[in-house]
Design a protein around this motif. Structure first.
Motif, PDB file in Angstrom:
ATOM      1  N   ALA A   1      13.169  31.345  58.676  1.00  0.00           N
ATOM      2  CA  ALA A   1      12.151  31.497  59.716  1.00  0.00           C
ATOM      3  C   ALA A   1      11.735  30.122  60.234  1.00  0.00           C
ATOM      4  O   ALA A   1      11.554  29.934  61.448  1.00  0.00           O
ATOM      5  CB  ALA A   1      10.950  32.270  59.190  1.00  0.00           C
ATOM      6  N   ALA A   2      11.594  29.177  59.339  1.00  0.00           N
ATOM      7  CA  ALA A   2      11.244  27.808  59.749  1.00  0.00           C
ATOM      8  C   ALA A   2      12.378  27.200  60.570  1.00  0.00           C
ATOM      9  O   ALA A   2      12.134  26.496  61.557  1.00  0.00           O
ATOM     10  CB  ALA A   2      10.936  26.949  58.530  1.00  0.00           C
ATOM     11  N   ASP A   3      13.614  27.465  60.166  1.00  0.00           N
ATOM     12  CA  ASP A   3      14.764  26.952  60.919  1.00  0.00           C
ATOM     13  C   ASP A   3      14.822  27.574  62.315  1.00  0.00           C
ATOM     14  O   ASP A   3      15.077  26.879  63.299  1.00  0.00           O
ATOM     15  CB  ASP A   3      16.063  27.231  60.171  1.00  0.00           C
ATOM     16  N   VAL A   4      14.595  28.879  62.408  1.00  0.00           N
ATOM     17  CA  VAL A   4      14.591  29.560  63.714  1.00  0.00           C
ATOM     18  C   VAL A   4      13.529  28.922  64.610  1.00  0.00           C
ATOM     19  O   VAL A   4      13.789  28.602  65.773  1.00  0.00           O
ATOM     20  CB  VAL A   4      14.349  31.076  63.555  1.00  0.00           C
ATOM     21  N   ALA A   5      12.326  28.724  64.071  1.00  0.00           N
ATOM     22  CA  ALA A   5      11.246  28.126  64.857  1.00  0.00           C
ATOM     23  C   ALA A   5      11.606  26.711  65.307  1.00  0.00           C
ATOM     24  O   ALA A   5      11.331  26.328  66.450  1.00  0.00           O
ATOM     25  CB  ALA A   5       9.952  28.118  64.046  1.00  0.00           C
TER      26      ALA A   5
ATOM     27  N   GLN B   1      16.639  17.629  60.582  1.00  0.00           N
ATOM     28  CA  GLN B   1      16.284  17.929  61.973  1.00  0.00           C
ATOM     29  C   GLN B   1      17.408  18.707  62.649  1.00  0.00           C
ATOM     30  O   GLN B   1      18.582  18.343  62.542  1.00  0.00           O
ATOM     31  CB  GLN B   1      16.039  16.620  62.738  1.00  0.00           C
ATOM     32  N   TRP B   2      17.048  19.780  63.362  1.00  0.00           N
ATOM     33  CA  TRP B   2      18.029  20.551  64.119  1.00  0.00           C
ATOM     34  C   TRP B   2      18.320  19.845  65.428  1.00  0.00           C
ATOM     35  O   TRP B   2      17.399  19.501  66.186  1.00  0.00           O
ATOM     36  CB  TRP B   2      17.518  21.965  64.370  1.00  0.00           C
TER      37      TRP B   2
ATOM     38  N   GLN C   1      14.230  26.940  68.123  1.00  0.00           N
ATOM     39  CA  GLN C   1      13.598  27.386  69.371  1.00  0.00           C
ATOM     40  C   GLN C   1      12.716  26.293  69.968  1.00  0.00           C
ATOM     41  O   GLN C   1      12.654  26.142  71.186  1.00  0.00           O
ATOM     42  CB  GLN C   1      12.839  28.692  69.136  1.00  0.00           C
ATOM     43  N   ALA C   2      12.084  25.485  69.138  1.00  0.00           N
ATOM     44  CA  ALA C   2      11.282  24.366  69.635  1.00  0.00           C
ATOM     45  C   ALA C   2      12.162  23.328  70.337  1.00  0.00           C
ATOM     46  O   ALA C   2      11.763  22.769  71.367  1.00  0.00           O
ATOM     47  CB  ALA C   2      10.497  23.724  68.494  1.00  0.00           C
ATOM     48  N   VAL C   3      13.349  23.083  69.807  1.00  0.00           N
ATOM     49  CA  VAL C   3      14.285  22.159  70.454  1.00  0.00           C
ATOM     50  C   VAL C   3      14.644  22.678  71.847  1.00  0.00           C
ATOM     51  O   VAL C   3      14.645  21.923  72.826  1.00  0.00           O
ATOM     52  CB  VAL C   3      15.567  21.960  69.607  1.00  0.00           C
ATOM     53  N   LEU C   4      14.920  23.969  71.942  1.00  0.00           N
ATOM     54  CA  LEU C   4      15.258  24.554  73.245  1.00  0.00           C
ATOM     55  C   LEU C   4      14.088  24.456  74.210  1.00  0.00           C
ATOM     56  O   LEU C   4      14.267  24.065  75.371  1.00  0.00           O
ATOM     57  CB  LEU C   4      15.712  26.000  73.070  1.00  0.00           C
ATOM     58  N   VAL C   5      12.893  24.772  73.752  1.00  0.00           N
ATOM     59  CA  VAL C   5      11.702  24.691  74.613  1.00  0.00           C
ATOM     60  C   VAL C   5      11.505  23.256  75.110  1.00  0.00           C
ATOM     61  O   VAL C   5      11.226  23.028  76.294  1.00  0.00           O
ATOM     62  CB  VAL C   5      10.448  25.211  73.874  1.00  0.00           C
TER      63      VAL C   5
END
Length: 136
Positions: free
Chosen positions: A6-10, A120-121, A13-17
């Motif tokens: 869940a933390a990885d998904v968030a 970091q993703w 998605q933050a990188v995309l935003v």
């Protein structure tokens, strides 16, 4: 989904935003801030090899045909490949000034490949292709 995923998904998605916000601001540096140095971007007819090349092409586009644009993005899926890689599939498009939605002819299917480096993703590859109507 585990708390870790869940933390990885968030985080993904933050990188995309952040990338979409930078696009809307016409900020090529911000748009590639979460790309790896060796990232690639493939768009119809072109290969942009490396973060610097992607940045330079976006800076030219933001000063020209993409000036004042924003993006539409509908995430279709996100899946993990092992512990340190993920693939995001989305339907995307460019919103030109005055548009409130992307016409069907302007939509693309996009693939984002992420890798977790030093916690970091980051985006390691991006590819898009026009959405084509499937005839039956």
């Amino acid at each position: 989904m585990s708390d870790n995923r869940a933390a990885d998904v968030a985080a993904i998605q933050a990188v995309l935003v952040d990338s979409y916000k930078a696009w809307e601001a016409g900020d090529a540096d911000g748009m590639v801030a979460n790309y790896t140095a060796d990232a690639t971007a493939i768009l119809p007819g072109s290969l942009r090899d490396g973060r610097a090349t992607i940045r330079d092409s976006m800076a030219l586009a933001f000063d020209g045909p993409l000036k004042g644009t924003s993006t539409y993005d509908k995430q279709l899926s996100l899946r993990f490949v092992g512990s340190d890689a993920a693939i995001v599939i989305s339907e995307s498009g460019v919103l030109f000034p005055g548009q409130t939605e992307v016409p069907d002819t302007g939509k693309v299917n996009a693939t984002w490949v992420f890798e977790k480096r030093a916690g970091q993703w980051l985006i390691v590859a991006y590819h898009n292709s026009p959405v084509l109507a499937v005839s039956r």
